[in-house]
Design a protein around this motif. Structure first.
Motif, PDB file in Angstrom:
ATOM      1  N   MET A 131      45.366  73.509 -29.919  1.00 27.24           N
ATOM      2  CA  MET A 131      45.019  72.598 -28.838  1.00 27.24           C
ATOM      3  C   MET A 131      46.215  72.444 -27.897  1.00 27.24           C
ATOM      4  O   MET A 131      46.918  71.461 -27.929  1.00 27.24           O
ATOM      5  N   ASP A 181      44.075  71.459 -22.000  1.00 26.74           N
ATOM      6  CA  ASP A 181      43.141  70.543 -22.645  1.00 26.74           C
ATOM      7  C   ASP A 181      43.763  69.158 -22.767  1.00 26.74           C
ATOM      8  O   ASP A 181      44.879  69.019 -23.261  1.00 26.74           O
ATOM      9  N   ARG A 201      39.460  66.309 -24.369  1.00 26.22           N
ATOM     10  CA  ARG A 201      38.884  67.219 -25.360  1.00 26.22           C
ATOM     11  C   ARG A 201      39.030  66.637 -26.767  1.00 26.22           C
ATOM     12  O   ARG A 201      38.184  66.800 -27.616  1.00 26.22           O
ATOM     13  N   GLU A 222      35.357  66.757 -28.052  1.00 23.11           N
ATOM     14  CA  GLU A 222      35.096  67.706 -29.147  1.00 23.11           C
ATOM     15  C   GLU A 222      35.484  67.168 -30.512  1.00 23.11           C
ATOM     16  O   GLU A 222      34.860  67.475 -31.514  1.00 23.11           O
TER      17      GLU A 222
END
Ligand code: NAD
Length: 331
Positions: free
Chosen positions: A1, A5, A70, A112
């Protein structure tokens, strides 16, 4: 990640949030930090982080906080050590507004993955009634008998995460954090936890040449304490992993409060008489973390020895108190 993001950390002005953001930045993440406190009261603040002041009990504030994210790490809560949570049950319970509205915002914004900072305070009191406690397994949270107020709120919010996963497909990760300590956290004012409070008392006694300190309870109550670096590592591993059920993230190094005082005295190079305040809020008699699940699922468990983490914590509190004292004298 990494990269573009957006990662949102709520409670970003707090202790764990500040250290988590520092770690996320080191790993190249783009971070938005959100907290209700004025920015100059945040423990850590970074110029390359979007720092936002919002009251996350409000639904619109949560929508603004989660916009474009995200991942969300939800660490915001109205909380403190036993002295705070046993005397502010309504305030602690109201963090349910933060967790409810943040989950709704995460669902609506298509986040997410969502992390929730739960607590060992969810565990049933009857499993923690002796100092020589059997370490708590995740299943020990039921039948439910959590700490009143703060613990009930955490347990309910854990279940909310589970149902958001089942009903809405929001991927959630839940850590039951056990007593986290370290530099850049509260050490006075009423919300501090035992490790910081003991460091403060020893620093002040040594500075003023006093011979004794007050200890809450009889000092034989037991706990395990996790250094912040392990806490951040555990949160990251849990978030990156596949387990959506609540998991202990805590140290298994069980000590009594008297043992903890011994460690701090050793670091400070002093010996003090202990006055036991038997009516002070102390919580359960014994608590430690069973790390079978985290070892099995994440191949890791907190490992930093208490004496090592306390050394860093003590030095930081020592330097802060002495700096404040110098400023007071010269003012
Ligand atoms: P902390 O008090 O330092 O951080 C919490 C932050 O949340 C604070 O900066 C506070 O201002 C912020 N906050 C409170 N109400 C808010 C609101 N309405 N809107 C926005 N921000 C708000 O505490 P911490 O030790 O960093 O704990 C972080 C999380 O981990 C909390 O959810 C806590 O319950 C959980 N936890 C901590 C420990 C521990 O030992 N520190 C143990 C178990 C669980």
């Amino acid at each position: 990640m990494l990269g573009d993001d957006l990662v949102v950390v709520t409670g970003g002005g707090g202790f764990i949030g500040g250290h988590l953001i520092a770690d996320l930045r080191r790993r190249g993440a783009r971070v938005r930090a959100v907290d209700i406190k004025p920015l100059d009261e945040w423990w850590q603040r970074f110029a390359d982080v979007e720092n936002v002041r919002l009251d996350l009990r409000e639904r619109e504030a949560c929508a603004a906080a989660a916009r474009g994210a995200r991942q969300v790490f939800n660490l915001a809560a109205d909380m403190g050590g036993m002295g705070f949570i046993e005397t502010h049950r309504a305030e602690c319970s109201l963090s349910v507004l933060i967790n409810t509205h943040m989950l709704l915002a995460a669902r609506d914004q298509g986040v997410e993955r969502y992390f929730f900072a739960s607590s060992a305070c969810v565990y049933a009191a009857e499993k923690q009634s002796v100092a020589a406690v059997t370490p708590l397994r995740e299943s020990d949270a039921y039948p439910a008998q959590p700490e009143d107020g703060y613990g009930w709120e955490k347990l309910f919010s854990e279940r909310l995460c589970r149902h958001f996963t089942e009903d809405f497909g929001l991927a959630t990760r839940v850590a039951r954090l056990h007593n986290v300590y370290g530099p850049l956290s509260t050490y006075d004012g009423g919300r501090e936890k035992a490790p910081a409070a003991i460091c403060r008392k020893v620093v002040i006694a040594a500075m003023r040449g006093e011979r004794d300190i007050e200890i809450w309870g009889d000092g034989e109550q037991t706990r395990s304490f996790m250094f912040i670096d392990d806490g951040v590592e555990g949160i990251r591993r849990l978030m990156d992993g596949d387990v959506s059920t609540p998991m202990n993230v805590g140290s298994a190094e069980l000590v009594s409060i008297n043992d903890l005082v011994d460690i701090v005295e050793e670091i400070a190079g002093v010996r003090l008489r202990r006055r036991y305040h038997l009516d002070a809020p102390v919580g359960v008699r014994g608590r430690s973390s069973d790390n079978t699940l985290i070892r099995k699922e994440l191949g890791w468990a907190p490992e930093i020895p208490l004496a090592e983490g306390m050394e860093q914590t003590y030095r930081w509190i020592h330097d802060r108190i002495h700096a404040c004292e110098r400023a007071r004298v010269t003012a």
